[in-house]
Design a protein around this motif. Structure first.
Motif: not given
Length: 70
Positions: A9, A13, A18, A20, A23, A27, A34, A44, A48, A52, A56
């Motif tokens: 992940l 990101m 992306y 933290n 993101l 969200l 995060i 998560f 979420e 995500i 992504l």
């Protein structure tokens, strides 16, 4: 007890530019939330994960690998 290491992940990101903070903004959660999720301190939520995935471009078939499988 930590449950998951989100290396994949984090790579996704990074590839999508992306961090933290971004993101968290997308969200509508705190950056701390995060961080806790990515460190495996708390899981998560399904919402979420779906958000995500959309951000992504993670296919539903990849969710298990990204969010659950070690």
């Amino acid at each position: 007890m930590k449950n998951k290491n989100y290396r994949l992940l984090r790579c996704l990101m990074s590839s999508a530019n992306y961090d933290n903070k971004l993101l968290a903004q997308k969200l509508v959660v705190s950056e701390s939330t995060i961080s806790h999720r990515l460190n495996g301190d708390s899981p998560f939520t399904a919402d979420e994960m779906r958000a995500i995935g959309k951000l992504l471009h993670i296919s539903p078939e990849q969710y298990y690998t990204v969010f659950i499988d070690e």
